[in-house]
Each structure stands twice: as C-alpha cells, then as structure tokens.
Scaffold this motif. Structure first.
Motif, mmCIF file in Angstrom:
data_model
loop_
_atom_site.group_PDB
_atom_site.id
_atom_site.type_symbol
_atom_site.label_atom_id
_atom_site.label_comp_id
_atom_site.label_asym_id
_atom_site.label_seq_id
_atom_site.Cartn_x
_atom_site.Cartn_y
_atom_site.Cartn_z
ATOM 1 N N VAL A 25 0.827 -1.222 0.000
ATOM 2 C CA VAL A 25 0.000 0.000 0.000
ATOM 3 C C VAL A 25 0.857 1.266 0.000
ATOM 4 O O VAL A 25 0.407 2.346 -0.359
ATOM 5 C CB VAL A 25 -0.992 -0.021 1.189
ATOM 6 N N GLY A 117 0.957 -8.103 13.391
ATOM 7 C CA GLY A 117 -0.460 -8.419 13.452
ATOM 8 C C GLY A 117 -0.794 -9.684 12.680
ATOM 9 O O GLY A 117 -1.640 -10.479 13.101
ATOM 10 N N THR A 118 -0.094 -9.874 11.548
ATOM 11 C CA THR A 118 -0.315 -11.082 10.756
ATOM 12 C C THR A 118 0.002 -12.339 11.552
ATOM 13 O O THR A 118 -0.771 -13.302 11.564
ATOM 14 C CB THR A 118 0.544 -11.046 9.477
ATOM 15 N N THR A 121 -2.860 -12.950 14.064
ATOM 16 C CA THR A 121 -4.122 -13.506 13.533
ATOM 17 C C THR A 121 -3.940 -14.923 12.997
ATOM 18 O O THR A 121 -4.801 -15.791 13.187
ATOM 19 C CB THR A 121 -4.682 -12.604 12.416
ATOM 20 N N TYR A 144 -9.565 -7.060 6.643
ATOM 21 C CA TYR A 144 -8.203 -7.529 6.389
ATOM 22 C C TYR A 144 -7.600 -7.947 7.720
ATOM 23 O O TYR A 144 -7.738 -7.240 8.717
ATOM 24 C CB TYR A 144 -7.373 -6.403 5.770
ATOM 25 N N HIS A 145 -6.940 -9.097 7.689
ATOM 26 C CA HIS A 145 -6.371 -9.617 8.942
ATOM 27 C C HIS A 145 -4.904 -9.974 8.748
ATOM 28 O O HIS A 145 -4.379 -10.858 9.408
ATOM 29 C CB HIS A 145 -7.159 -10.860 9.394
ATOM 30 N N GLY A 146 -4.220 -9.256 7.833
ATOM 31 C CA GLY A 146 -2.843 -9.602 7.533
ATOM 32 C C GLY A 146 -2.793 -10.581 6.372
ATOM 33 O O GLY A 146 -3.819 -10.929 5.774
ATOM 34 N N ASP A 239 -10.298 -9.236 15.854
ATOM 35 C CA ASP A 239 -8.999 -8.760 15.372
ATOM 36 C C ASP A 239 -8.879 -7.293 15.762
ATOM 37 O O ASP A 239 -9.412 -6.410 15.085
ATOM 38 C CB ASP A 239 -8.891 -8.955 13.860
ATOM 39 N N VAL A 241 -5.996 -5.661 16.035
ATOM 40 C CA VAL A 241 -4.656 -5.155 15.671
ATOM 41 C C VAL A 241 -4.709 -3.648 15.472
ATOM 42 O O VAL A 241 -3.810 -2.910 15.871
ATOM 43 C CB VAL A 241 -4.141 -5.871 14.404
ATOM 44 N N GLU A 399 -8.727 2.857 3.397
ATOM 45 C CA GLU A 399 -7.922 2.781 4.624
ATOM 46 C C GLU A 399 -8.480 3.748 5.655
ATOM 47 O O GLU A 399 -9.227 4.666 5.333
ATOM 48 C CB GLU A 399 -6.460 3.143 4.322
HETATM 49 P P1 KE4 Z 1 0.670 -6.459 10.248
HETATM 50 O O1 KE4 Z 1 1.089 -7.840 9.852
HETATM 51 O O2 KE4 Z 1 0.726 -5.491 9.067
HETATM 52 O O3 KE4 Z 1 1.394 -5.916 11.480
HETATM 53 O O4 KE4 Z 1 -0.863 -6.528 10.724
HETATM 54 C C1 KE4 Z 1 -1.813 -7.091 9.833
HETATM 55 C C2 KE4 Z 1 -3.188 -6.571 10.200
HETATM 56 C C3 KE4 Z 1 -4.047 -7.394 10.897
HETATM 57 N N1 KE4 Z 1 -5.277 -6.967 11.268
HETATM 58 C C4 KE4 Z 1 -5.688 -5.714 10.983
HETATM 59 C C5 KE4 Z 1 -7.060 -5.279 11.414
HETATM 60 C C6 KE4 Z 1 -4.843 -4.824 10.277
HETATM 61 O O5 KE4 Z 1 -5.274 -3.572 9.995
HETATM 62 C C7 KE4 Z 1 -3.568 -5.257 9.880
HETATM 63 C C8 KE4 Z 1 -2.619 -4.370 9.077
HETATM 64 N N2 KE4 Z 1 -3.145 -3.116 8.667
HETATM 65 C C9 KE4 Z 1 -2.561 -2.558 7.458
HETATM 66 C C10 KE4 Z 1 -3.286 -1.239 7.185
HETATM 67 N N3 KE4 Z 1 -4.449 -1.419 6.424
HETATM 68 C C11 KE4 Z 1 -1.088 -2.367 7.568
HETATM 69 C C12 KE4 Z 1 -0.476 -1.523 6.475
HETATM 70 C C13 KE4 Z 1 0.293 -2.352 5.488
HETATM 71 O O6 KE4 Z 1 -0.169 -3.453 5.113
HETATM 72 O O7 KE4 Z 1 1.367 -1.859 5.072
#
Ligand code: KE4
Length: 427
Positions: A25, A117-118, A121, A144-146, A239, A241, A399
């Motif tokens: 992104v 966060g990925t 989850t 989105y959950h990663g 979730d 995160v 976003e």
């Molecule tokens: P990360 O793996 O990016 O730390 O977390 C994944 C994740 C899991 N759950 C939720 C609700 C999230 O919003 C995210 C990651 N959010 C994105 C923003 N839309 C991170 C930005 C990116 O992918 O660069």
C-alpha cells in the motif's frame, strides 16, 4: 512540491524491492504518483527527504497514537538498547507488557507475544482450529487480517460463499476452508452457520473495520455474532490489531461491551516497533506450545526493545489521552459534516474515536458494497491536493486515518480547510 530525492530513491528501490516498497500500500498504487521517502518525524509531523513537512494523519497505519518520537518511548528504547537488542531467552519486560495488556482487557487471562499483526491472527486461527478440532473459518468481505493464507480470500461464486484465493500462491484447498460473510449483515452469517456450523472453528472480525475505510460494526450485529458462535461452538475472534487501545482504553471490545473468545493485537502495543499479540481465556491459551499441542514460535517474539516501547506507549494511553483524541475527532467530524451540509459535493464520513475515513460517495457507508461505490479517482485527486498543502493522508480510499495525542485543533482546522478548498476547486 520538490520530489527529486524521493524520485531518485524510488528508482533505486524499484531495482531492489518488489514495487520499490516493503509493503504494497506504500507504493501509492491507489492514488498514483511517487511515494515520498520519509526522513524523520516528530509529534504530528513528518518530513520527507526533500525537506517537505506534513501533518501526519496516517500515523504509520495506527501505531503512533502518541505521535512520533514521543520522549518517553524514545527514552525507553534507548535505555533498553544499551543492555543488548535480543537474547532469545525470557526477559522481565515480556511480563510487564503482557500484564499491561491483560489488565486492560477483561476477556484476556493470557497472551502470547509475536512480531506482527499477521502473526497474531494466523496464530489465533491455528489455535482456534486446534482447540475446536474444526477447520472452517468465517471472515467478512472487506476485512483484512494480515497476509496469512486463510485470510487472502474473496467470495467465490458458490452459493455458500466458499472462499477462493484473492492472491496467487494460496492453495485452493486452504481457500476452501474460509467462508465469506457480509459485514453488518447477520443473516449472511446465520446462513453460513446453518449450513456448516458444526465445521466452523472460528469467526474473525475487525469490530471496527479499518481496511475498507473506517466502518463500525453495529452493536446488535456484534451481539448476534457472539450468540451464533456460542450456539455453534465456534470461537469468536476480535482482530483488534488496529482497534486495540485505539478506539477505547479496552479496545473495541470495551467500547461495545463484547466478550470475544480470542483477541489479536498489534500496532499500538509496539509503539512503532514490531509487536503483535494474541490472547484469551486461560483454558484456550494453554493449548499453545510448549504447554499445549498448537505450535507457534518466533526468534524475536518478546524482543526487549519492542517490549520497552510497548510498555512506554501503553503507560501513556490514559484517560487524558482518550479524552483529547475524542475532542479532536469530534472537532474534525463536526467540521466535515458542516461541509457536507453545505452541499459541497458527494461526501460521507465514519469515525470511531481517533480513527476515521472521509469517503467520496454520497451514501452512508455501512459495509463493503457501499465502499465499492466510492469515487476512488476523486479520492486520489484529494490525496494529492492535500499532500501539496502539507497534509499526509493514507494513500487509499479503503484505509483508515488516525489522530494522535500530538495533534492539535489547528492541525484539524488545517485538514478541514484543505478539504473545503479541494471541494471548492471541483466546481
Ligand atoms: P501487520 O502484519 O501489518 O502488522 O498486521 C496485519 C493486520 C491485521 N489486522 C488488521 C485489522 C490490520 O489492519 C492489519 C494491518 N493493517 C494494514 C493497514 N491497512 C497495515 C499496512 C500495510 O499493510 O502496510
């Protein structure tokens, strides 16, 4: 706006990194133009490598609730780094951050730290599958959950919305274990449970969606999810995160008064360093290795620098901060609604605390179908208009944007002025 240095660095990055970025992104694909390379940030502002200064409403996609380079967080990290950066052995700070998180979230008795966060989850779903002995997972279109395989799924054509991969490299067999429902549509969830409830290990949801723009779940919808999961023996996974310690001192579950079986966290709990966590009731978490049969591990999990940054950040997430964030968010929302009332153009807005999205559509946005009706080209033009005026927004209509404790009323008023100016320029 001068961009020579960003352009040169981006050309170099394109030779070194896929798309020139380490996360898609950031490449400005949704808005066009050259991504700006940031040199440094402080409080509510970021400065790029060409010396352009911006009021930052991205906040690194959520972690920077205190603003950039908060002195307490910087001191915590520099204090920790002097003692070494990683040991691969337990450290007291892991207890400290775990306790801070557990103390704030009634549904948590235990947590496990991970690095994103990925990871949180992915691990929560594996745990739910191990705990229930079932394989199916229900998720929502637009959430989105990663980038775990089970989440990179879109609705298939099948009557029961069995998932199909939304990314290359996701096996069809894995995608087939994910079922798709519609956000804020309890009937779509009921249908899945009626058809396959005995196979569902977990239902995972962003209680306030942030990845199709900011869309709060309805309270009755969330309560219905709790009932359905309990009725069918599936685990309800929040979730958090993005929403964890963002929308409320206890996360979205505190805001709604809901009690999920498992919760995931990230972003804010690391204060800008790589941290994720998942947690829940002790009887579930005791299924995780080494004490239980569900395996999950990580070299840098519980890293002392990340733990120090997370502890310093959460320590400052107090009543004063949330009161300030709500006042700033209210000022922004009132300003945008005043602009909408003036009939300036098709515009909509959702906000929960210090998390918000301005949607370029005339409709209220309560779900994924509403988001798909947004004029993303118009959003792109607004994004660049704002950038030229020194305002850095998330580079995508889909976003959420964020406020921090470092933002001021003047920062809010500058965003409102830029929005009004853009809309005036459209006519
Ligand atoms: P990360 O793996 O990016 O730390 O977390 C994944 C994740 C899991 N759950 C939720 C609700 C999230 O919003 C995210 C990651 N959010 C994105 C923003 N839309 C991170 C930005 C990116 O992918 O660069």
């Amino acid at each position: 706006m001068k961009q020579e240095r960003s352009q040169a660095l981006f050309e170099e990055a394109l030779r070194l990194l896929p798309g020139g970025v380490n996360s898609p992104v950031r490449a400005f694909g949704a808005v066009g133009g050259t991504p700006l390379f940031i040199d440094h940030a402080d409080g509510a502002t970021m400065v790029d490598v060409d010396g352009n200064t911006f009021i930052d409403f991205l906040g690194s996609w959520g972690p920077m609730i205190l603003g950039h380079a908060h002195p307490d967080v910087t001191a915590a990290i520099t204090g920790a780094v002097a003692g070494g950066t990683s040991f691969g052995a337990p450290g007291e700070l892991e207890n400290r951050l775990a306790q801070l998180i557990i103390d704030r979230v009634p549904a948590l008795e235990m947590v496990r730290m991970v690095n994103s966060g990925t990871e949180a989850t992915m691990s929560a779903i594996r745990l739910a599958r191990g705990y229930t002995g079932r394989d199916k997972v229900i998720k929502f279109e637009g959430c989105y959950h990663g980038h775990g395989d089970s989440f990179l799924i879109k609705a298939g054509s099948g009557a029961l919305t069995t998932g199909v991969p939304s990314s290359a490299g996701v096996p069809a067999a894995v995608a087939g274990e994910t079922l798709l429902a519609r956000f804020n549509d309890l009937d779509s969830v009921q249908a899945l449970f009626q058809a396959q409830g005995s196979e569902v290990a977990a239902l995972i949801i962003e209680p306030v969606a942030g990845n199709m723009g900011c869309i709060p779940a309805g309270a009755a919808f969330l309560a219905g999810l709790r009932e359905l999961c309990t009725q069918h023996g599936a685990l309800l996974v929040f979730d958090e995160v993005m929403t964890g310690f963002r929308v409320h001192p206890q996360g979205a579950q505190g805001l709604y008064g809901s009690t999920p079986d498992l919760s995931t966290f990230g972003k804010i709990i690391g204060g800008g360093l790589p941290v994720g966590a998942y947690g829940g009731r002790r009887e579930i978490m005791q299924q995780v290795a080494p004490v239980g049969p569900v395996y999950q591990a990580g070299t840098l999990s519980g890293n002392p620098l990340a733990m120090a940054a997370g502890c310093a950040t959460l320590a400052l997430c107090d009543g004063n901060l949330y009161a300030k964030l709500e006042a700033l968010g209210r000022r922004l929302e009132d300003g945008v609604r005043k602009i909408i009332r003036r009939g300036a153009g098709e515009l909509s807005m959702n906000r929960v605390g210090s998390m918000f999205t301005i949607f370029f559509t005339g409709r209220d946005v309560a779900g994924y179908a509403d988001v798909l009706g947004c004029d993303t080209d118009r959003f792109g033009r607004f994004f660049h208009h704002a950038l030229e005026k020194g305002i850095y927004l998330p580079p995508s209509q889909f976003e959420a944007a964020f406020l921090s404790g470092a933002h001021t009323e003047d920062h809010i008023d500058q965003l409102l002025a830029v929005l009004a100016d853009f809309l005036k320029g459209e006519h």
